[in-house]
Design a protein around this motif. Structure first.
Motif, PDB file in Angstrom:
ATOM      1  N   VAL A 103     -50.802  -3.205 -15.608  1.00 33.34           N
ATOM      2  CA  VAL A 103     -51.402  -2.928 -16.920  1.00 33.34           C
ATOM      3  C   VAL A 103     -52.876  -3.331 -16.942  1.00 33.34           C
ATOM      4  N   ASP A 104     -53.230  -4.246 -16.050  1.00 34.37           N
ATOM      5  CA  ASP A 104     -54.597  -4.759 -15.964  1.00 34.37           C
ATOM      6  C   ASP A 104     -55.003  -5.503 -17.242  1.00 34.37           C
ATOM      7  N   LEU A 105     -54.054  -6.278 -17.764  1.00 35.24           N
ATOM      8  CA  LEU A 105     -54.299  -7.131 -18.925  1.00 35.24           C
ATOM      9  C   LEU A 105     -53.680  -8.495 -18.661  1.00 35.24           C
ATOM     10  N   LYS A 106     -54.222  -9.519 -19.307  1.00 31.97           N
ATOM     11  CA  LYS A 106     -53.635 -10.845 -19.243  1.00 31.97           C
ATOM     12  C   LYS A 106     -52.329 -10.838 -20.028  1.00 31.97           C
ATOM     13  N   PHE A 107     -51.317 -11.521 -19.510  1.00 34.51           N
ATOM     14  CA  PHE A 107     -50.031 -11.599 -20.192  1.00 34.51           C
ATOM     15  C   PHE A 107     -50.148 -12.504 -21.417  1.00 34.51           C
ATOM     16  N   LEU A 108     -50.169 -11.881 -22.598  1.00 35.92           N
ATOM     17  CA  LEU A 108     -50.300 -12.616 -23.856  1.00 35.92           C
ATOM     18  C   LEU A 108     -49.245 -12.103 -24.837  1.00 35.92           C
ATOM     19  N   PRO A 109     -48.023 -12.635 -24.776  1.00 37.79           N
ATOM     20  CA  PRO A 109     -46.971 -12.172 -25.688  1.00 37.79           C
ATOM     21  C   PRO A 109     -47.310 -12.471 -27.140  1.00 37.79           C
ATOM     22  N   ALA A 110     -47.139 -11.484 -28.007  1.00 39.12           N
ATOM     23  CA  ALA A 110     -47.417 -11.663 -29.436  1.00 39.12           C
ATOM     24  C   ALA A 110     -46.106 -12.000 -30.142  1.00 39.12           C
ATOM     25  N   LYS A 111     -45.855 -13.285 -30.353  1.00 43.85           N
ATOM     26  CA  LYS A 111     -44.588 -13.748 -30.929  1.00 43.85           C
ATOM     27  C   LYS A 111     -44.589 -13.537 -32.441  1.00 43.85           C
ATOM     28  N   PHE A 112     -43.469 -12.997 -32.953  1.00 48.83           N
ATOM     29  CA  PHE A 112     -43.467 -12.679 -34.382  1.00 48.83           C
ATOM     30  C   PHE A 112     -42.197 -13.075 -35.129  1.00 48.83           C
ATOM     31  N   ALA A 113     -41.120 -13.432 -34.429  1.00 53.45           N
ATOM     32  CA  ALA A 113     -39.891 -13.781 -35.150  1.00 53.45           C
ATOM     33  C   ALA A 113     -38.959 -14.609 -34.273  1.00 53.45           C
ATOM     34  N   ALA A 114     -38.122 -15.419 -34.933  1.00 52.00           N
ATOM     35  CA  ALA A 114     -37.028 -16.114 -34.249  1.00 52.00           C
ATOM     36  C   ALA A 114     -35.722 -15.435 -34.643  1.00 52.00           C
ATOM     37  N   ASP A 115     -35.013 -14.970 -33.636  1.00 53.80           N
ATOM     38  CA  ASP A 115     -33.729 -14.290 -33.802  1.00 53.80           C
ATOM     39  C   ASP A 115     -32.689 -15.147 -33.073  1.00 53.80           C
ATOM     40  N   ALA A 116     -31.489 -14.656 -32.908  1.00 54.63           N
ATOM     41  CA  ALA A 116     -30.465 -15.421 -32.187  1.00 54.63           C
ATOM     42  C   ALA A 116     -29.433 -14.482 -31.594  1.00 54.63           C
ATOM     43  N   VAL A 117     -28.818 -14.925 -30.520  1.00 53.82           N
ATOM     44  CA  VAL A 117     -27.604 -14.293 -30.011  1.00 53.82           C
ATOM     45  C   VAL A 117     -26.442 -15.070 -30.606  1.00 53.82           C
ATOM     46  N   LEU A 245     -38.763 -13.389 -30.538  1.00 57.73           N
ATOM     47  CA  LEU A 245     -39.112 -11.988 -30.287  1.00 57.73           C
ATOM     48  C   LEU A 245     -40.627 -11.862 -30.167  1.00 57.73           C
ATOM     49  N   TYR A 246     -41.067 -11.007 -29.243  1.00 56.96           N
ATOM     50  CA  TYR A 246     -42.505 -10.821 -29.066  1.00 56.96           C
ATOM     51  C   TYR A 246     -42.819  -9.388 -28.653  1.00 56.96           C
ATOM     52  N   PHE A 247     -44.052  -9.011 -28.896  1.00 57.85           N
ATOM     53  CA  PHE A 247     -44.529  -7.687 -28.498  1.00 57.85           C
ATOM     54  C   PHE A 247     -45.325  -7.780 -27.207  1.00 57.85           C
ATOM     55  N   LEU A 248     -45.188  -6.747 -26.385  1.00 55.10           N
ATOM     56  CA  LEU A 248     -46.054  -6.558 -25.229  1.00 55.10           C
ATOM     57  C   LEU A 248     -46.677  -5.181 -25.342  1.00 55.10           C
TER      58      LEU A 248
END
Length: 291
Positions: A103-117, A245-248
Motif C-alpha cells: 500500500v506504501d503507507l504506514k500502518f495506522l489503524p483507525a480505531k472506532f469501537a469496542a465490540d465483543a465475541v 474495531l478499526y479501519f484500514l
C-alpha cells in the motif's frame, strides 16, 4: 494594428478565464463520490449505520457496504480491489509488512469501537456461564460443540488469537451467517454458538430484539471471576473477548475513504457507535455549565 492585437489578446485571456470558471471540479473529494467498504458480517450493522450517517451529512456521496470475510477483505485491500476495510484481528508482523510495502503507507489503524465475541445458548438451556478452560478444551475436541460462522471470519480469527492458536488448529462446527446460528441453535441444544455482539446489539431495533429473545449470552469465567459483555465489560475491556474495531485504508490522500474514517472517529460518528449498542473508542466528555 497593435491595438487590435491587444484587444484580441484580452479576449483570449477572458475566454480562458471564464471557461476555467465554468469547468466542473472533478478532482476527488471527501464530500462527493462513491466508496465501497469491505466488512466482516459481524460488523456490518455498525459499518452500515456509519455509512448512512456520512451520506446524510454529505448527500453527494454514495457508500456501499459489502460483506466479506475478514481475511479476504484484508487481501482485497492489499490488492487495491477496495479502498477501505473494517478489521478486528491483530495483524502479524508479516501482515503489517505486507500492508506497508504493497500500500506504501504506514500502518495506522483507525480505531472506532469496542465490540465483543459472545458465546450463546438457546434461551431454555440450563447453562448459565462458560469458563475459559471450557472454551479452550472445547475447541480442541472432536465433538465440535462450538458453532462459528465459518473459516476466515473475524470471530474465529479473534478467538484463535485470544487462545494463542492458529485458526486452522481449532475444531468447530459451521453454520453460515451469525443470524442463522441464532435461528438454528435450538436444533442443537448441546452446542454453543459463537457470534459478534453487533449482530444483535442495537438496543431499540425490533430485529435485534427478536434475535436476543431466542438466546442467552453466557458470561465468561476466568480465575474465579465472571465477566460479561455489557457496557462496563466493554468499556473497561474486562470481558476477555472484547475486541477493538478499526479501519484500514490504502488511500494516501484526504478523499472519501479518509473522510469517512475521520467522520466515524469524531463525536458524531461515536454517537452512532453508541446507538449501535457498542462502546465508542473515542470518549468525548460532556461539559455542563452550572449557573
Amino acid at each position: 494594428m497593435k491595438s487590435s492585437i491587444k484587444v484580441l489578446s484580452l479576449l483570449i485571456i477572458f475566454s480562458v478565464f471564464f471557461t476555467g470558471c465554468k469547468k466542473e471540479d472533478k478532482s476527488p473529494s471527501y464530500h462527493k463520490g462513491e466508496l465501497t467498504i469491505l466488512t466482516d458480517e459481524s460488523f456490518k450493522s455498525v459499518t452500515g449505520a456509519l455509512a448512512d450517517g456520512y451520506m446524510i451529512n454529505y448527500p453527494e456521496t454514495k457508500i456501499k457496504v459489502v460483506t466479506q470475510k475478514e481475511d479476504l477483505g484484508f487481501l482485497d485491500l492489499l490488492n487495491d480491489k477496495a479502498r477501505i476495510a473494517v478489521m478486528s484481528k491483530t495483524l502479524s508482523a508479516e501482515e503489517i509488512k505486507a500492508y506497508e510495502e504493497q500500500v506504501d503507507l504506514k500502518f495506522l489503524p483507525a480505531k472506532f469501537a469496542a465490540d465483543a465475541v459472545v458465546f450463546i445458548v438457546p434461551k431454555d438451556s440450563p447453562k448459565e456461564s462458560i469458563s475459559m478452560d471450557e472454551i479452550k478444551n472445547g475447541l480442541q475436541s472432536d465433538d465440535k460443540n462450538f458453532i462459528f460462522d465459518g473459516a476466515n471470519s473475524s470471530n474465529i480469527n479473534f478467538v484463535a488469537q485470544k487462545l494463542n492458536k492458529a485458526p486452522g488448529a481449532l475444531k468447530f462446527s459451521v453454520i453460515a451467517g451469525s443470524e442463522n446460528i441464532i435461528e438454528q441453535l435450538a436444533k442443537y441444544p448441546d452446542k454453543i454458538g459463537v457470534i459478534g455482539l453487533n449482530t444483535f446489539s442495537r438496543p431499540y431495533d425490533k430485529i435485534s430484539e427478536n434475535l436476543r429473545n431466542k438466546v442467552k449470552i453466557l458470561p465468561v469465567s476466568d480465575n474465579g471471576e465472571i465477566y460479561t459483555s455489557d457496557a462496563e465489560g466493554l468499556r473497561e475491556m474486562k470481558y476477555p473477548f472484547t475486541r477493538v474495531l478499526y479501519f484500514l485504508t490504502n488511500e494516501g490522500n484526504f478523499n472519501i475513504a479518509n473522510g469517512f474514517i475521520r467522520y466515524s472517529c469524531t463525536q458524531l460518528g461515536q454517537m452512532i457507535v453508541q446507538k449501535e449498542g457498542l462502546q465508542p473508542y473515542n470518549i468525548y466528555k460532556r461539559e455542563v455549565q452550572m449557573r
